[in-house]
Design a protein around this motif. Structure first.
Motif, PDB file in Angstrom:
ATOM      1  N   MET A   1      33.775  34.720  39.642  1.00 24.02           N
ATOM      2  CA  MET A   1      33.738  33.854  40.837  1.00 24.02           C
ATOM      3  C   MET A   1      32.181  33.295  41.462  1.00 24.02           C
ATOM      4  SD  MET A   1      35.286  35.166  44.369  1.00 24.02           S
ATOM      5  CE  MET A   1      34.408  36.370  44.854  1.00 24.02           C
ATOM      6  N   ILE A   2      32.386  32.060  41.402  1.00 22.02           N
ATOM      7  CA  ILE A   2      30.953  31.376  41.765  1.00 22.02           C
ATOM      8  C   ILE A   2      30.556  31.520  43.114  1.00 22.02           C
ATOM      9  CG2 ILE A   2      29.757  29.246  41.579  1.00 22.02           C
ATOM     10  CD1 ILE A   2      31.306  28.650  38.986  1.00 22.02           C
ATOM     11  N   GLU A   3      31.783  31.102  43.828  1.00 20.53           N
ATOM     12  CA  GLU A   3      31.599  30.982  45.350  1.00 20.53           C
ATOM     13  C   GLU A   3      32.465  32.008  45.887  1.00 20.53           C
ATOM     14  OE1 GLU A   3      30.017  29.070  47.432  1.00 20.53           O
ATOM     15  OE2 GLU A   3      29.129  28.085  45.646  1.00 20.53           O
ATOM     16  N   LYS A   4      31.977  32.456  47.189  1.00 14.56           N
ATOM     17  CA  LYS A   4      32.608  33.608  47.865  1.00 14.56           C
ATOM     18  C   LYS A   4      34.049  33.017  48.536  1.00 14.56           C
ATOM     19  CE  LYS A   4      29.655  36.859  48.113  1.00 14.56           C
ATOM     20  NZ  LYS A   4      29.151  38.419  48.688  1.00 14.56           N
ATOM     21  N   HIS A   5      33.998  31.711  48.645  1.00  8.57           N
ATOM     22  CA  HIS A   5      35.033  30.917  49.282  1.00  8.57           C
ATOM     23  C   HIS A   5      35.311  29.785  48.494  1.00  8.57           C
ATOM     24  CE1 HIS A   5      32.525  28.280  51.522  1.00  8.57           C
ATOM     25  NE2 HIS A   5      31.939  29.305  51.556  1.00  8.57           N
ATOM     26  N   SER A   6      36.602  29.483  48.149  1.00 10.81           N
ATOM     27  CA  SER A   6      36.850  28.492  47.123  1.00 10.81           C
ATOM     28  C   SER A   6      37.840  27.578  47.986  1.00 10.81           C
ATOM     29  CB  SER A   6      37.624  28.940  45.864  1.00 10.81           C
ATOM     30  OG  SER A   6      38.889  29.530  46.255  1.00 10.81           O
ATOM     31  N   ARG A   7      37.881  26.236  47.606  1.00 14.25           N
ATOM     32  CA  ARG A   7      38.830  25.349  48.120  1.00 14.25           C
ATOM     33  C   ARG A   7      40.034  25.964  48.117  1.00 14.25           C
ATOM     34  NH1 ARG A   7      36.073  19.885  48.182  1.00 14.25           N
ATOM     35  NH2 ARG A   7      34.233  20.408  47.316  1.00 14.25           N
ATOM     36  N   ARG A   8      40.418  26.340  46.821  1.00 18.98           N
ATOM     37  CA  ARG A   8      41.981  26.778  46.585  1.00 18.98           C
ATOM     38  C   ARG A   8      42.198  28.038  47.700  1.00 18.98           C
ATOM     39  NH1 ARG A   8      45.148  29.992  42.859  1.00 18.98           N
ATOM     40  NH2 ARG A   8      43.452  31.179  42.741  1.00 18.98           N
ATOM     41  N   GLY A   9      41.260  29.011  47.790  1.00 18.89           N
ATOM     42  CA  GLY A   9      41.536  29.969  48.909  1.00 18.89           C
ATOM     43  C   GLY A   9      41.479  29.349  50.241  1.00 18.89           C
ATOM     44  N   ASP A  10      40.804  28.397  50.603  1.00 23.30           N
ATOM     45  CA  ASP A  10      41.036  27.940  51.870  1.00 23.30           C
ATOM     46  C   ASP A  10      42.400  27.149  52.135  1.00 23.30           C
ATOM     47  OD1 ASP A  10      38.551  28.675  52.739  1.00 23.30           O
ATOM     48  OD2 ASP A  10      37.483  26.833  52.605  1.00 23.30           O
ATOM     49  N   LEU A  11      42.708  26.660  50.947  1.00 24.94           N
ATOM     50  CA  LEU A  11      44.059  25.885  51.200  1.00 24.94           C
ATOM     51  C   LEU A  11      45.228  26.993  51.337  1.00 24.94           C
ATOM     52  CD1 LEU A  11      44.107  22.869  50.956  1.00 24.94           C
ATOM     53  CD2 LEU A  11      45.133  23.203  48.462  1.00 24.94           C
ATOM     54  N   LEU A  12      45.073  28.076  50.432  1.00 22.06           N
ATOM     55  CA  LEU A  12      46.019  28.842  50.662  1.00 22.06           C
ATOM     56  C   LEU A  12      45.989  29.900  52.106  1.00 22.06           C
ATOM     57  CD1 LEU A  12      45.842  30.969  47.171  1.00 22.06           C
ATOM     58  CD2 LEU A  12      47.780  29.791  48.210  1.00 22.06           C
ATOM     59  N   LEU A  13      44.748  29.750  52.751  1.00 19.08           N
ATOM     60  CA  LEU A  13      44.702  30.322  53.950  1.00 19.08           C
ATOM     61  C   LEU A  13      45.497  29.266  55.011  1.00 19.08           C
ATOM     62  CD1 LEU A  13      43.108  32.628  55.882  1.00 19.08           C
ATOM     63  CD2 LEU A  13      41.385  30.772  55.950  1.00 19.08           C
ATOM     64  N   LEU A  14      45.393  28.056  54.893  1.00 21.04           N
ATOM     65  CA  LEU A  14      45.911  27.294  55.765  1.00 21.04           C
ATOM     66  C   LEU A  14      47.339  27.288  55.814  1.00 21.04           C
ATOM     67  CD1 LEU A  14      43.322  24.489  55.667  1.00 21.04           C
ATOM     68  CD2 LEU A  14      43.903  25.615  57.603  1.00 21.04           C
ATOM     69  N   LEU A  15      47.824  27.504  54.249  1.00 21.60           N
ATOM     70  CA  LEU A  15      49.184  27.374  54.166  1.00 21.60           C
ATOM     71  C   LEU A  15      49.842  28.746  54.753  1.00 21.60           C
ATOM     72  CD1 LEU A  15      51.220  25.709  52.477  1.00 21.60           C
ATOM     73  CD2 LEU A  15      51.087  27.401  50.651  1.00 21.60           C
TER      74      LEU A  15
ATOM     75  N   ARG B   1      33.901  48.052  41.589  1.00 28.65           N
ATOM     76  CA  ARG B   1      33.528  49.125  42.628  1.00 28.65           C
ATOM     77  C   ARG B   1      31.984  49.284  42.998  1.00 28.65           C
ATOM     78  NH1 ARG B   1      36.371  54.487  40.797  1.00 28.65           N
ATOM     79  NH2 ARG B   1      37.469  52.622  39.658  1.00 28.65           N
ATOM     80  N   GLY B   2      31.869  49.778  44.116  1.00 25.38           N
ATOM     81  CA  GLY B   2      30.545  50.081  44.589  1.00 25.38           C
ATOM     82  C   GLY B   2      29.958  48.814  45.286  1.00 25.38           C
ATOM     83  N   GLU B   3      30.493  47.587  44.997  1.00 24.87           N
ATOM     84  CA  GLU B   3      29.981  46.485  45.876  1.00 24.87           C
ATOM     85  C   GLU B   3      30.322  46.555  47.279  1.00 24.87           C
ATOM     86  OE1 GLU B   3      30.529  41.681  45.272  1.00 24.87           O
ATOM     87  OE2 GLU B   3      32.420  42.898  45.533  1.00 24.87           O
ATOM     88  N   VAL B   4      29.233  46.410  48.057  1.00 27.38           N
ATOM     89  CA  VAL B   4      29.230  46.369  49.397  1.00 27.38           C
ATOM     90  C   VAL B   4      29.897  44.856  49.761  1.00 27.38           C
ATOM     91  CG1 VAL B   4      27.967  46.802  51.682  1.00 27.38           C
ATOM     92  CG2 VAL B   4      27.137  47.908  49.518  1.00 27.38           C
ATOM     93  N   ARG B   5      30.944  45.091  50.701  1.00 27.61           N
ATOM     94  CA  ARG B   5      31.435  43.807  51.015  1.00 27.61           C
ATOM     95  C   ARG B   5      31.616  43.840  52.696  1.00 27.61           C
ATOM     96  NH1 ARG B   5      34.560  40.366  48.156  1.00 27.61           N
ATOM     97  NH2 ARG B   5      35.483  39.665  49.625  1.00 27.61           N
ATOM     98  N   ARG B   6      30.556  42.935  53.128  1.00 30.67           N
ATOM     99  CA  ARG B   6      30.435  42.568  54.522  1.00 30.67           C
ATOM    100  C   ARG B   6      31.303  41.231  54.732  1.00 30.67           C
ATOM    101  NH1 ARG B   6      25.651  42.677  57.881  1.00 30.67           N
ATOM    102  NH2 ARG B   6      27.345  41.934  59.031  1.00 30.67           N
ATOM    103  N   PRO B   7      32.393  41.518  55.568  1.00 23.49           N
ATOM    104  CA  PRO B   7      33.359  40.409  55.641  1.00 23.49           C
ATOM    105  C   PRO B   7      32.678  39.284  56.639  1.00 23.49           C
ATOM    106  CG  PRO B   7      33.885  42.271  57.189  1.00 23.49           C
ATOM    107  CD  PRO B   7      32.865  42.386  56.397  1.00 23.49           C
ATOM    108  N   ALA B   8      31.573  39.557  57.301  1.00 19.26           N
ATOM    109  CA  ALA B   8      31.214  38.797  58.218  1.00 19.26           C
ATOM    110  C   ALA B   8      31.040  37.241  57.808  1.00 19.26           C
ATOM    111  CB  ALA B   8      29.856  39.185  58.985  1.00 19.26           C
ATOM    112  N   THR B   9      31.604  36.129  58.184  1.00 17.81           N
ATOM    113  CA  THR B   9      31.346  34.886  57.918  1.00 17.81           C
ATOM    114  C   THR B   9      31.736  34.344  56.277  1.00 17.81           C
ATOM    115  OG1 THR B   9      29.182  34.912  57.138  1.00 17.81           O
ATOM    116  CG2 THR B   9      29.634  34.798  59.744  1.00 17.81           C
ATOM    117  N   MET B  10      31.775  35.735  55.475  1.00 16.99           N
ATOM    118  CA  MET B  10      31.967  35.274  54.103  1.00 16.99           C
ATOM    119  C   MET B  10      33.320  34.896  53.595  1.00 16.99           C
ATOM    120  SD  MET B  10      29.252  34.752  52.986  1.00 16.99           S
ATOM    121  CE  MET B  10      27.619  34.860  53.509  1.00 16.99           C
ATOM    122  N   THR B  11      34.160  35.778  54.057  1.00 17.29           N
ATOM    123  CA  THR B  11      35.654  35.492  53.793  1.00 17.29           C
ATOM    124  C   THR B  11      36.438  35.158  54.791  1.00 17.29           C
ATOM    125  OG1 THR B  11      35.785  37.920  54.192  1.00 17.29           O
ATOM    126  CG2 THR B  11      35.490  37.118  51.828  1.00 17.29           C
ATOM    127  N   GLY B  12      37.796  34.476  54.377  1.00 19.85           N
ATOM    128  CA  GLY B  12      38.628  34.361  55.493  1.00 19.85           C
ATOM    129  C   GLY B  12      39.083  35.291  56.448  1.00 19.85           C
TER     130      GLY B  12
END
Lengths: 251, 381
Positions: free
Chosen positions: B1-15, B370-381
């Motif tokens: 995964m290159i980007e934390k948010h992709s165009r496809r992800g955003d499109l799915l979110l909008l849909l 596993r073990g990856e710290v995910r902070r949701p703020a601003t990065m994901t939908g």
């Protein structure tokens, strides 16, 4: 002609004379180090270059323009980038975003609402940022959040953020302060590469090893005045410097 | 995964967002929320919170006075209904513009400070507006009674185009489409979707990145050649426009504007919504607004009789005990439920409901990273 001219600069804090008639000329394409014991006024002087402090009297000219009365962001837009003693980066942003942001600042100026086109479409800026990250050896971590970096890597990132702006003058405030020896050496190597590109640098430094491996010229500040200015080799042998700064000890 | 948010992800979110808005009546039916008035409230407060999040979520400037813009929007819309036309379009445009103008004025002054001082300044301005609306500005706001439609209103545009209203007080419409019932909900739903889309564009743009950087390190911004003040002011004005629009929509559903809409409790509510849902996330504020409005409407409607029904499976003594205890949390006491929920979320999910959503998502993706710290703020939908 000098790129940075400092003439008769004075600065008082209450009863303390922090800067006493400081004169300095930085030639383009050189690395100019400013050294001096604690409290000599090094940081005060640097803060007068970047708009954080205003001298009481005197002249600070950059590239033929007076920097006095300019705000920090205006001075940066004029072509002066700055590295802080403790690396100042955007901890919540990814590395590539950290470097893209100054590139946007260079392209779009101090303020522009660029609120519709996604960052993803800015391929030119992105390529530039990735190139800078490669230059400082951080390209593999482009998507890492910057706060997770080590101190040395934060410094590298900060340098990439400055370099992407193609500054005419790069100011460094103790770039290796608080670093382990290995990180210090890496940083010196990186700074040498940057100097090799002909970017003018003013370095404030404590560490003599750093000063003598980088600088083309050295100004020695003591009690707010420049007591000597010369090439590093001759500074080492200068009696006045040894007395005032090193308390007579030999380098 | 290159980007934390992709165009496809955003499109799915909008849909996904569009589908939820479209099928909300069916989706919320099982939990007793499938009626237009409540869904309309979800949508309106969703818009308010989405706009608030552009300021608070991105720049970190916590405004405690956004209800002032909500109130300004409502008054403007009602005046538009009184003077121009019962059509909602001019009312909403004017409400948005007025919300923005007020925000420009208040933001220009309040943004001279940051942190707690900024919050206090905004709070002071909002309370000032509230008190003015009650006292000095009575000719504009109609004081305690609130601003409402009357038979004598000129409605010049309606008169000009020969739009006829019946004998009773006229009701709002969009070129003949009624603004009550389901058509009213769908209108608000479409506006919410549009406003959510605008917020998504801002989040993903260089401008949004600048706003996040203001929150992260304002000092570095200044030494990177960026003038932060106009950026924060722009964010403040945009969120003020969202609030104005939301206030306008409130007047659309019920053409009455009162000063209580500007009170500090209303300002606090939008802060709660944003934090509850997830500050700085795209969906969080909408989620938070929905949860709070749901609690307010559903839990406050519970009374002893309904509770008796719920616990009817218990033996009588236990039934009375259970009703006595739970009775504290419903009806008048719904705030207690909200407070408890808020505390639980802030303690266990500091990133709000969206952090919970992301944790569940991560669980489903399995232990790949596993073990990856995910902070949701601003990065994901």
């Amino acid at each position: 002609m000098a790129i940075l001219t400092v003439r008769n600069v004075n600065k008082r804090f209450g009863g303390l004379k922090a800067l006493d008639d400081v004169n300095l000329e930085v030639q383009p394409g050189t690395v100019h180090a400013i050294i001096g014991p604690n409290g000599a006024g090094k940081s005060t002087l640097l803060n007068c270059f970047v708009g954080r402090l205003e001298p009481d009297t005197g002249v600070v000219d950059f590239d033929g323009v007076s920097l006095l009365g300019m705000k920090p962001h205006e001075i940066n837009q004029a072509g002066v980038s700055r590295v802080f003693q403790t690396p100042e980066i955007f901890g919540d942003l990814t590395l590539v975003e950290n470097v893209m942001l100054p590139a946007f600042a260079r392209r779009d100026g101090a303020f522009r609402i660029n609120g519709w086109r996604p960052v993803l479409s800015e391929t030119g800026i992105r390529e530039l940022a990735m190139e800078m990250l490669r230059d400082v050896g951080l390209a593999d971590h482009a998507q890492t959040v910057a706060s997770q970096l080590s101190r040395g890597d934060k410094r590298r990132l900060e340098l990439a953020m400055c370099l992407v702006q193609e500054p005419k003058l790069l100011l460094l405030d103790e770039p290796t302060a608080g670093m382990a020896r290995a990180d210090t050496n890496n940083t010196i190597d990186l700074l040498k590469v940057i100097a090799g590109r002909g970017i003018t640098m003013v370095v404030i430094e404590h560490d003599m090893h750093v000063v003598f491996s980088l600088a083309d010229r050295v100004s020695v500040l003591a009690q707010g005045t420049v007591i000597a200015e010369d090439v590093p080799e001759r500074i080492k042998g200068n009696q006045k410097v040894q007395d005032a700064y090193l308390g007579g000890a030999h380098l | 995964m290159i980007e934390k948010h992709s165009r496809r992800g955003d499109l799915l979110l909008l849909l996904g967002f569009a589908l939820v808005v479209a099928f909300a009546p069916t989706i919320f039916e099982p939990i007793g929320g499938g009626y237009p008035d409540l869904l309309q409230k979800f949508a309106i407060y969703g818009i308010f919170a989405v706009g608030f999040n552009i300021l608070f979520g991105l720049t970190g400037y916590l405004s405690f006075g956004h209800a002032a813009f909500l109130g300004v929007g409502s008054y403007t819309a009602v005046w538009s209904f009184k003077l121009l036309t019962m059509n909602v379009l001019p009312a909403l445009v004017l409400a948005t513009v007025m919300g923005g103008l007020f925000a420009l004025f208040i933001g220009f002054i309040a943004l001279r400070r940051s942190g707690i001082y900024f919050s206090i300044l905004t709070l002071a301005f909002a309370q000032m507006s509230y008190n003015l609306a009650y006292s000095v500005l009575t000719p504009i706001t109609n004081g305690e009674t609130g601003l409402q439609l009357t038979h004598g209103d000129p409605r010049v545009l309606d008169a000009l185009f020969g739009v006829q209203h019946g004998d009773g007080l006229p009701s709002t419409d969009l070129f003949g489409m009624s603004m009550s019932g389901w058509s009213g909900y769908y209108f608000c739903g479409v506006v919410l979707f549009a406003m959510f889309y605008v917020s998504l564009r801002i989040f993903r743009s260089p401008f949004g990145m600048m706003l996040r950087a203001v929150k992260s390190n304002q000092n570095r911004m200044n030494y990177t050649g960026i003038n932060t003040r106009p950026y924060t002011l722009a964010a403040f004005v945009i969120s003020g426009m969202y609030a104005g629009l939301a206030g306008g929509l409130m007047a659309v559903t019920d053409p009455l504007a009162g000063a209580e809409r500007m009170q500090w409790t209303a300002s606090g509510e939008v802060v709660l919504m944003t934090i509850l849902g997830g500050t700085g996330t795209l969906l969080g504020p909408v989620l938070g607004a929905g949860v709070i409005k749901y609690f307010e409407n559903i839990f406050s409607a519970f009374n002893e009789a309904t509770l008796m029904d719920v616990f009817s499976f218990l033996p009588e003594t236990l039934q009375h005990g259970a009703v006595a205890i739970t009775g504290l949390f419903v009806g008048e006491g719904w705030h207690l439920t909200l407070g408890a929920l808020f505390m639980l979320i802030v303690i266990f999910l500091p990133g709000g409901l969206m952090e919970g959503v992301n944790r569940i998502k991560a669980l489903f993706r399995g232990g790949l990273r596993r073990g990856e710290v995910r902070r949701p703020a601003t990065m994901t939908g």
